[in-house]
Enzyme design. Sequence first.
Site, PDB file in Angstrom:
ATOM      1  N   HIS A 116       4.522   3.825   8.003  1.00 19.13           N
ATOM      2  CA  HIS A 116       5.383   4.257   8.572  1.00 19.13           C
ATOM      3  C   HIS A 116       6.537   4.691   8.041  1.00 19.13           C
ATOM      4  O   HIS A 116       7.409   3.450   7.736  1.00 19.13           O
ATOM      5  CB  HIS A 116       5.496   3.630   9.918  1.00 19.13           C
ATOM      6  CG  HIS A 116       4.375   3.691  10.605  1.00 19.13           C
ATOM      7  ND1 HIS A 116       3.860   2.580  11.585  1.00 19.13           N
ATOM      8  CD2 HIS A 116       3.205   4.764  10.755  1.00 19.13           C
ATOM      9  CE1 HIS A 116       2.678   2.668  12.104  1.00 19.13           C
ATOM     10  NE2 HIS A 116       2.120   4.014  11.700  1.00 19.13           N
TER      11      HIS A 116
ATOM     12  N   HIS B 151       5.175  -4.160   8.845  1.00 22.38           N
ATOM     13  CA  HIS B 151       5.909  -2.873   9.693  1.00 22.38           C
ATOM     14  C   HIS B 151       7.057  -3.427  10.059  1.00 22.38           C
ATOM     15  O   HIS B 151       7.595  -4.366   9.800  1.00 22.38           O
ATOM     16  CB  HIS B 151       4.915  -2.915  10.615  1.00 22.38           C
ATOM     17  CG  HIS B 151       3.563  -1.925  10.380  1.00 22.38           C
ATOM     18  ND1 HIS B 151       3.545  -0.682  10.331  1.00 22.38           N
ATOM     19  CD2 HIS B 151       2.431  -2.382  10.075  1.00 22.38           C
ATOM     20  CE1 HIS B 151       2.205  -0.107   9.972  1.00 22.38           C
ATOM     21  NE2 HIS B 151       1.743  -1.399   9.634  1.00 22.38           N
TER      22      HIS B 151
ATOM     23  N   GLU C  40       5.328  -7.764  11.794  1.00 20.91           N
ATOM     24  CA  GLU C  40       6.548  -6.874  12.325  1.00 20.91           C
ATOM     25  C   GLU C  40       7.799  -7.406  12.257  1.00 20.91           C
ATOM     26  O   GLU C  40       7.908  -8.827  12.346  1.00 20.91           O
ATOM     27  CB  GLU C  40       6.155  -6.523  13.859  1.00 20.91           C
ATOM     28  CG  GLU C  40       4.790  -5.917  14.115  1.00 20.91           C
ATOM     29  CD  GLU C  40       4.873  -4.468  13.836  1.00 20.91           C
ATOM     30  OE1 GLU C  40       6.271  -3.796  13.658  1.00 20.91           O
ATOM     31  OE2 GLU C  40       3.757  -3.710  13.837  1.00 20.91           O
TER      32      GLU C  40
END
Length: 379
Positions: A170, A263, A339
Site C-alpha cells: 500500500h 504495513h 503493522e
Amino acid sequence: MQIDCDFDGGSIEILNASDPSSVALALRGDNAAEYMQWFYFRVRHAAGVACTFRIVNARQASYPGGWWEYGVCASYDGEHWFRVPTEHDGQVLAIHHRPERDVVAYACFAPYPTDRYEGLLDQVRASGQQGRPLGVFEVGKSLEGRPMNVIVCGDQGRSVPRVWIIAHQHPGETMAGWFMEGVVRRMLDEGDGVARGLLDRAVVYLVPRMNPDGCARGNHRTNAAGRDLNREWLYPDRSAAPEVFHVREAMQAGGVDLFLDVHGDESIPYVFAYGAEGVPSYTQRLASLEERFAATLERIDGEYQRARGYELDPPGKADLRLSSLYVAERYGCLALGLEMPFKDNANRRDPHLGWSPERCRRLGRSTLEAVLSCIDALR
C-alpha cells in the site's frame, strides 16, 4: 505563497490558497480507485507566516479514524520530519504551522522517496560486487513498466530456510519503506552478528517496494490499475496486478519458510502483528512459531506489543487474498503481517516526532533478531 505536489509521491488538490490563514485543500483519490487518505505537498514563500491548511474533505477519507489524536508530518529538507499542531473536528483536518524556512513539505507520514530506495539497492549491488553474498535481481515489471526488485541475502544454492520480507504493498504506508531500510542496512553490516547468523543459516529475500507505480503516483492503497495488492494473492491477475504475480512466482521457485508483510495502520496507535490463526491448515506448530517470534520481538524492542491489534479470525475463516494468509496456507509456514502506526506509539509517545522514520528503521533491525530466533525451528 506557492503550493504544489508535482513530484514523486505528491498528492493534494488546491482549492483556494489566497489567504495563508485559511488555505483550502482537498485529499485526492487514488488514480483508479476511490481510496483517499495520503497527502504530500510542498509550500514555498511562507517563512514566518502563521498558516492554517484546511483539508476540507477529511471526513470522506478512507480511514477517518486516522485523524483523531494525529499530527501531520512536516520537513524542511525531506530528511528530518517532525509533527505540527493538527486539529480534526469530524469534518475538516486543520494544520497549523508557522514555517521557519522558505520551503516546507507536509505529508500524511514521512514519504520514502524513490531516489532513496534506488540508492539502497545500489548499496546492495556494491556490496555484492565486493564478494559478499548479496545482490538485487528483477523478477518482472509493474503494470507501468517499473522493475520489481528483490534483494537476495545469502547463497541460494544451499538447502536452508527461505525467509521473505515484503513491504509497501500500500503506497501510502511509507513507514514500511523506512522499516525495510533498517532491515537492509543491518544485512549490509559485515560486523553485525545477527546479519551474519542469517546469512550463514538462511537465504533472506527482501522486497522493499511491492507497489512502485502507486508510490510514484502518490496513491494511498492501490496500484496503477486501482488494485489493492494485498487482496490479490490468491488469484493474482497478471494483467492488472503483475506486481503480486511476479513476486509470487519467485517465491514459488524456491519455497518459503518464514514470511513477513510490513504495513502501516491509519487508526491503531500501536506496533503489532497479526497471525494466520484463521487459515484452514493452521496447526499448533504455527501457533508456537508465532509465539516465539512475537515474544522475542516484544522482549528486544519495547515498541512492539501484543495486547492490542486486529481481532482474531475464526478458525477456517481467513481471507486468503491477503499475502500473509495466502502464504501461511500455501506453504504451511510462519507468516505474519506487521503493522506500524501513522500516529504515534501510544505506549511510547513522542509529541515532537511521533512515530518516525528512525523508529521504523530501529524496528526493522529488531525484527531481524526475531527472525533469527525462529530459524532453527522452521524446518
